[in-house]
Design a protein around this motif. Structure first.
Motif, PDB file in Angstrom:
ATOM      1  N   ARG A 186       0.846  -1.192   0.000  1.00 39.77           N
ATOM      2  CA  ARG A 186       0.000   0.000   0.000  1.00 39.77           C
ATOM      3  C   ARG A 186       0.881   1.241   0.000  1.00 39.77           C
ATOM      4  N   ILE A 187       0.277   2.345  -0.392  1.00 41.30           N
ATOM      5  CA  ILE A 187       0.964   3.627  -0.377  1.00 41.30           C
ATOM      6  C   ILE A 187       0.387   4.418   0.789  1.00 41.30           C
ATOM      7  N   ASP A 188       1.256   4.909   1.659  1.00 39.39           N
ATOM      8  CA  ASP A 188       0.837   5.689   2.818  1.00 39.39           C
ATOM      9  C   ASP A 188       1.602   7.004   2.782  1.00 39.39           C
ATOM     10  N   GLY A 189       0.961   8.035   2.237  1.00 38.81           N
ATOM     11  CA  GLY A 189       1.630   9.327   2.069  1.00 38.81           C
ATOM     12  C   GLY A 189       2.757   9.208   1.073  1.00 38.81           C
ATOM     13  N   ASP A 190       3.980   9.453   1.531  1.00 40.89           N
ATOM     14  CA  ASP A 190       5.167   9.373   0.672  1.00 40.89           C
ATOM     15  C   ASP A 190       5.945   8.078   0.871  1.00 40.89           C
ATOM     16  N   ASP A 191       5.271   7.068   1.422  1.00 45.74           N
ATOM     17  CA  ASP A 191       5.938   5.804   1.712  1.00 45.74           C
ATOM     18  C   ASP A 191       5.259   4.630   1.024  1.00 45.74           C
TER      19      ASP A 191
END
Length: 116
Positions: free
Chosen positions: A5-10
């Motif tokens: 998953r993508i969490d903000g810029d991570d």
């Protein structure tokens, strides 16, 4: 199996079920700035794995954990090679993440959209 998953810029990889035990990891977080890309790689399980440290490798059953090959540190979590995805990294602890996901095409698309 792993969830990407993508969490903000991570980019966040969550290892599910007993794979946490076999791979010695519950999750991995990498800044998107250090992600080069992702590709579906159903044939990768035939490639040499390198030296396992720590991890599990039962041919035809599971490859999970940290492996060292050609001077690179690679994280594996694969039971079903037809669902394997490779995430290439730069300037990170691991050079590559080799992960089994539910839908390889969707996982690759998610990573590529986040990088665009």
């Amino acid at each position: 199996m792993a969830l990407i998953r993508i969490d903000g810029d991570d980019l966040v990889v969550v290892i599910e079920g007993l794979d946490k035990l076999w791979s010695f990891k519950g999750s991995l977080t990498t800044p998107l700035a250090n992600v080069r890309g992702a590709t579906a790689a159903p044939g990768i399980s035939a490639d040499p794995k390198g030296i396992r440290a720590p991890g599990s490798h039962l041919p035809g059953v599971i490859t999970a954990g940290t492996f060292y090959q050609d001077g690179e540190k690679i994280f594996w979590d694969v039971r079903d090679p037809s669902k394997a995805v490779v995430v290439e990294l730069a300037d990170e602890q691991y050079a590559r993440l080799v992960l089994q996901v539910e839908d390889p095409r969707a996982a690759v698309a998610l990573v590529e959209r986040a990088l665009a």
